[in-house]
Motif scaffolding. Structure first.
Motif, short mmCIF file in Angstrom:
data_model
loop_
_atom_site.label_atom_id
_atom_site.label_comp_id
_atom_site.label_asym_id
_atom_site.label_seq_id
_atom_site.Cartn_x
_atom_site.Cartn_y
_atom_site.Cartn_z
N ASP A 22 0.79 -1.05 0.16
CA ASP A 22 0.09 -0.04 -0.03
C ASP A 22 0.96 1.39 -0.01
OD1 ASP A 22 -2.24 -1.70 0.06
OD2 ASP A 22 -2.72 -1.44 2.09
N ALA A 23 1.87 1.20 0.68
CA ALA A 23 2.94 2.44 0.98
C ALA A 23 3.35 2.60 -0.53
CB ALA A 23 3.87 2.09 1.87
N ILE A 24 3.90 1.59 -1.14
CA ILE A 24 4.64 1.69 -2.50
C ILE A 24 3.38 2.22 -3.62
CG2 ILE A 24 5.64 0.46 -4.58
CD1 ILE A 24 7.30 0.85 -2.20
N MET A 25 2.51 1.85 -3.70
CA MET A 25 1.31 2.04 -4.50
C MET A 25 0.72 3.47 -4.36
SD MET A 25 1.41 -0.55 -6.70
CE MET A 25 0.17 0.19 -7.45
N SER A 26 0.96 4.02 -2.86
CA SER A 26 0.56 5.41 -2.75
C SER A 26 1.38 6.25 -3.25
CB SER A 26 0.37 5.56 -1.14
OG SER A 26 1.70 5.52 -0.71
N GLU A 27 2.55 5.91 -3.80
CA GLU A 27 3.51 6.91 -4.24
C GLU A 27 3.05 7.32 -5.66
OE1 GLU A 27 6.23 8.11 -3.10
OE2 GLU A 27 5.98 7.53 -1.09
N SER A 60 13.95 -8.99 -5.75
CA SER A 60 13.29 -10.12 -4.83
C SER A 60 12.78 -8.99 -3.70
CB SER A 60 14.57 -10.98 -4.34
OG SER A 60 15.55 -10.41 -3.65
N ARG A 61 12.03 -9.76 -2.86
CA ARG A 61 11.53 -9.04 -1.51
C ARG A 61 12.58 -8.81 -0.70
NH1 ARG A 61 6.10 -10.68 1.80
NH2 ARG A 61 6.51 -9.36 3.59
N ARG A 62 13.58 -9.67 -0.74
CA ARG A 62 14.62 -9.29 0.21
C ARG A 62 15.59 -8.12 -0.29
NH1 ARG A 62 17.40 -12.49 3.87
NH2 ARG A 62 16.35 -14.41 3.08
N GLN A 63 15.83 -7.94 -1.48
CA GLN A 63 16.10 -6.85 -1.87
C GLN A 63 15.45 -5.30 -1.85
OE1 GLN A 63 16.56 -8.30 -6.12
NE2 GLN A 63 18.85 -8.13 -5.84
N ARG A 64 14.19 -5.63 -2.08
CA ARG A 64 13.44 -4.47 -1.60
C ARG A 64 13.30 -4.24 -0.35
NH1 ARG A 64 9.60 -7.28 -5.03
NH2 ARG A 64 8.34 -7.59 -3.19
N GLU A 65 13.49 -4.91 0.73
CA GLU A 65 13.56 -4.83 2.22
C GLU A 65 14.78 -3.99 2.69
OE1 GLU A 65 12.70 -8.64 3.77
OE2 GLU A 65 10.68 -8.47 3.85
N THR A 66 15.84 -4.01 1.73
CA THR A 66 17.12 -3.43 1.93
C THR A 66 16.99 -1.91 1.73
OG1 THR A 66 18.23 -3.75 0.13
CG2 THR A 66 18.72 -5.58 1.66
N ILE A 67 15.83 -1.61 0.80
CA ILE A 67 15.62 -0.08 0.62
C ILE A 67 15.14 0.75 1.76
CG2 ILE A 67 14.84 1.44 -1.04
CD1 ILE A 67 15.06 -0.83 -3.14
N GLU A 68 15.88 1.62 2.40
CA GLU A 68 15.41 2.44 3.72
C GLU A 68 14.27 3.28 3.33
OE1 GLU A 68 18.45 4.25 5.59
OE2 GLU A 68 19.63 2.45 5.84
N VAL A 69 14.12 4.07 2.23
CA VAL A 69 13.17 4.92 1.80
C VAL A 69 12.67 4.74 0.45
CG1 VAL A 69 12.28 7.29 1.68
CG2 VAL A 69 14.45 6.58 3.09
N PRO A 70 11.63 3.75 0.20
CA PRO A 70 11.14 3.16 -0.86
C PRO A 70 10.72 4.33 -1.79
CG PRO A 70 10.30 1.76 0.63
CD PRO A 70 10.92 2.85 1.39
N GLY A 71 10.06 5.32 -1.52
CA GLY A 71 9.54 6.54 -2.10
C GLY A 71 10.76 7.19 -2.76
N ALA A 72 11.69 7.56 -2.13
CA ALA A 72 13.05 8.12 -2.60
C ALA A 72 13.47 7.24 -3.88
CB ALA A 72 13.97 8.19 -1.67
#
Length: 318
Positions: A22-27, A60-72
């Motif tokens: 939801d946070a990703i899609m809200s961007e 991968s989900r693991r790679q995405r989880e390493t991104i601290e600020v997905p919006g940036a």
């Protein structure tokens, strides 16, 4: 409009939903706002945002989880995608039939909303979101290099620091500051000495519409700047004038001729175009032409006529 696909809404093999979806899609709205200002085309902006989401979910989900600020991260990737598209767009527009005008947007407030962040700017270096959606502003952006445009929009409109912009452009922060400064000079040179209030602009456009429908050349000339210019964009898909028309009398005569040739089932209506008062031509329930205006000192300085049907997909009656 293409909706971003959600190929990884659950962790592969676990069945657990992605908590950040939801946070990703809200961007998405922010990304569309950014990409439209960078590209001048809502269709291309949607494609750029789609590509951005595709790259996010290609990890991968693991790679995405390493991104601290997905919006940036999404903003950075979307900006890079747009930068590449701007380079190829210049080549495509060299073969475009007639003049190319940015894609006009109907008067929905969602397209002038957005989000800002980062360090505060000097007011002299600040462009408001509603100003940056103005078609006259977008036309000025078309004269910039891709790097100038990206640096200027990210910094002056969306308030991103030059350190972040440097990462996107692959240049130093100082070089990005120079790019934004050069772009800012272009904008200032093109800005009118006085900008009328929206209500006053609406009055001028209404008077122009009435004079146009009455085929009153004298009244039309009185509403036009002596050095006014009219630019048409049919993209080879709709009839319009291929070259800009210059001068108040020439435009007045051209518009009177348009009124004389107007089909009986066509109506001219007042509509908001990119946040500013404008006009549209409606025929058999469909909007077939959009007219955007730039007004200086209560006179019409520029008219942009968009008839390319591919640029009118987001327009609807009512």
């Amino acid at each position: 409009m293409t909706t971003p696909s959600r190929p990884d809404t659950a962790d592969a093999g676990s069945g657990r939903p992605d908590p950040g979806l939801d946070a990703i899609m809200s961007e998405r709205r922010h990304l569309i706002n950014l990409a439209y200002r960078l590209l001048g085309s809502l269709s291309e902006a949607e494609d750029a945002v789609q590509e951005t989401y595709a790259r996010w979910y290609a990890m991968s989900r693991r790679q995405r989880e390493t991104i601290e600020v997905p919006g940036a991260w999404l903003t950075t990737v979307a900006s890079r995608v747009c930068l590449n598209l701007l380079g190829s767009a210049r080549a495509r527009r060299e073969t475009y039939v007639g003049e190319w005008v940015p894609e006009p947007l109907p008067g929905h407030t969602e397209w002038i909303s957005g989000r800002t962040g980062g360090a505060a700017l000097d007011p002299a270096e600040r462009v408001t979101l509603d100003e940056s959606i103005n078609l006259a502003f977008l036309v000025v952006l078309e004269a910039m290099t891709p790097a100038e445009r990206v640096a200027f929009i990210l910094h002056d409109v969306f308030c991103h620091p030059f350190t972040d912009i440097a990462d996107i452009l692959g240049r130093t922060p100082a070089a990005c500051r120079q790019l934004a400064s050069s772009a800012r000079r272009r904008v200032r040179a093109a800005r009118p000495s006085t900008t009328p209030a929206t209500a006053r602009s609406a009055d001028v456009i209404r008077d122009f519409k009435q004079a146009w429908e009455a085929k009153d050349i004298t009244a039309l000339v009185g509403l036009l700047d002596p050095d006014a210019t009219a630019t048409g964009d049919g993209g080879g898909l709709a009839t319009t004038f291929l070259h800009p028309i210059h001068g108040d009398e020439q435009i007045a005569h051209a518009w009177a001729e348009i009124a004389r040739r107007k089909p009986g089932n066509m109506t001219f209506l007042e509509r908001t175009v990119n946040g500013q008062p404008g006009l549209v031509a409606e025929q058999d329930g469909a909007i077939v032409t959009v007219f955007a205006f730039d007004i200086t000192d209560d006179r019409i300085k520029h008219i942009w006529v968009v008839r390319n049907p591919e640029k009118l997909r987001h327009w609807a009656t009512g």
